[in-house]
Design an enzyme around this catalytic site. Structure first.
Site, PDB file in Angstrom:
ATOM      1  CE  LYS A   1      -3.806  -2.430   2.171  1.00  0.00           C
ATOM      2  NZ  LYS A   1      -4.448  -2.885   3.412  1.00  0.00           N
TER       3      LYS A   1
ATOM      4  CD  GLN B   1      -3.338  -4.412   6.544  1.00  0.00           C
ATOM      5  OE1 GLN B   1      -3.218  -3.442   5.826  1.00  0.00           O
ATOM      6  NE2 GLN B   1      -3.932  -5.525   6.140  1.00  0.00           N
TER       7      GLN B   1
ATOM      8  CG  ASP C   1      -9.899  -0.489   4.978  1.00  0.00           C
ATOM      9  OD1 ASP C   1      -9.692  -0.774   3.787  1.00  0.00           O
ATOM     10  OD2 ASP C   1      -9.218  -0.933   5.920  1.00  0.00           O
TER      11      ASP C   1
END
Ligand code: NDP
Length: 300
Positions: A58, A102, A125
């Site tokens: 990422k 994460q 997200d």
């Protein structure tokens, strides 16, 4: 004799590369028009090796399209209060337009509380309860990256999805549920199957669109797939076969030749997930700065 494999392979890798190219142009345009650089902050707690690899990917791809990347690697013993304090700081930071924690988090941390402290307008997200609610009620939301990528590929393949029968196997908050919401938003007739569903194969055979997100290697057999269906295989499973380790999906790919199209694993859904994260960061930046562009990069 084996049946011929007639299904098209949906090239998620190529699709993601196209999206990344468009985003690179979009970011350059934003920078020249505003003098600002969109920024993504990624927070990793602990030393899970797979998570470390995802975070590294990422970081690299964020920088590659011209955005700013801020990576926070915290020790596994980080407390809930310490993590919440960092997220509050990132919420207030003007150079941070997107925030991602994460997952999975170490067991002592409360994942829902962590997600819900993120500013919903920076929640790239799309897991915040407000974004989940906005998606469920058809309002502008930041949408979870994996189902967003699946929908983009489906729309590219099929155009108008209205009236099609869609079956989503798996009902997790990060894939199955938002996928079902997105397909309902496209006016599909959606059925969601899960571990307690009776006769999953029969249900799958009704699907014009079959999305599988279960985490069981090659669970969906060829005779579960309606001829001509479009199959999206979200699963990523590492197995040992013929003495070597390999990655397979949740669908028995070689048996799916009578589908009209299917995403391979690897090279299907996976590459689209990070590309959609970058797209969500650009979307978040534009919303925060009230920027309207001529053309939506993400056509959802
Ligand atoms: P979860 O484990 O959170 O959810 C799995 C879902 O599958 C659950 O709803 C479960 O049902 C259902 N399920 C389990 N067994 C069966 C069965 N025998 N029949 C029908 N349904 C079943 O997984 P995720 O949604 O997080 O991920 C699913 C897969 O997708 C994994 O392989 C993961 O690695 C992959 N993935 C890939 C991504 C990508 O970028 N390509 C991103 C995210 C995930 P129940 O709710 O009843 O327990």
């Amino acid at each position: 004799m084996n049946k011929p494999f007639l299904a098209d392979r949906i090239d998620g890798k190529g699709f993601a590369a196209d999206l990344v190219e468009k985003l690179t142009v979009d970011v350059a345009d934003i920078k020249s028009r505003t003098g600002l650089t969109p920024g993504l902050a990624v927070v990793l707690v602990g030393e899970d090796p797979a998570s470390g690899v995802y975070v590294g990917a990422k970081h690299r791809q964020t920088l590659a399209i011209g955005m700013e990347s801020f990576v926070y690697r915290l020790p596994a013993e980080t407390t809930q209060n310490e993590l919440m304090a960092l997220l509050e700081k990132l919420n207030a930071a003007s150079e941070v337009n997107g925030i991602l924690v994460q997952l999975p988090l170490p067991a002592h941390l409360n994942t829902n509380a962590v997600i819900n402290v993120i500013d919903p307008d920076k929640d790239v997200d799309g897991f915040h309860i407000l974004n989940a609610g906005r998606l469920a009620t058809g309002q502008d939301a930041l949408v979870p990256c994996t189902p967003l990528g699946c929908l983009m590929m489906l729309k590219d393949r099929l155009g108008n999805l209205a009236g099609l029968n869609a079956v989503v196997v798996g009902k997790s908050n990060i894939v199955g549920k938002p996928m079902a919401q997105l397909l309902m938003g496209e006016n599909c007739t959606v059925t969601v199957a899960h571990s307690k569903t009776q006769d999953v194969p029969a249900l799958c055979r009704t699907a014009d669109i079959l999305v599988v997100a279960v985490g069981r290697p090659e669970m969906v057999k060829g005779d579960w797939i309606k001829p001509g269906a479009v199959v999206i295989d979200v699963g990523i499973n590492r197995i040992d076969r013929d003495g070597r380790s390999r990655i397979v999906g949740d669908v028995a790919f070689e048996e799916a030749g009578h589908a009209s199209a299917i995403t391979p694993v690897p090279g299907g859904v996976g590459p689209m997930t990070i590309a959609c994260l970058l797209a969500n960061t650009v979307t978040a930046f534009k919303r925060q700065h009230h920027i309207v562009t001529h053309q939506a990069v993400v056509a959802v």
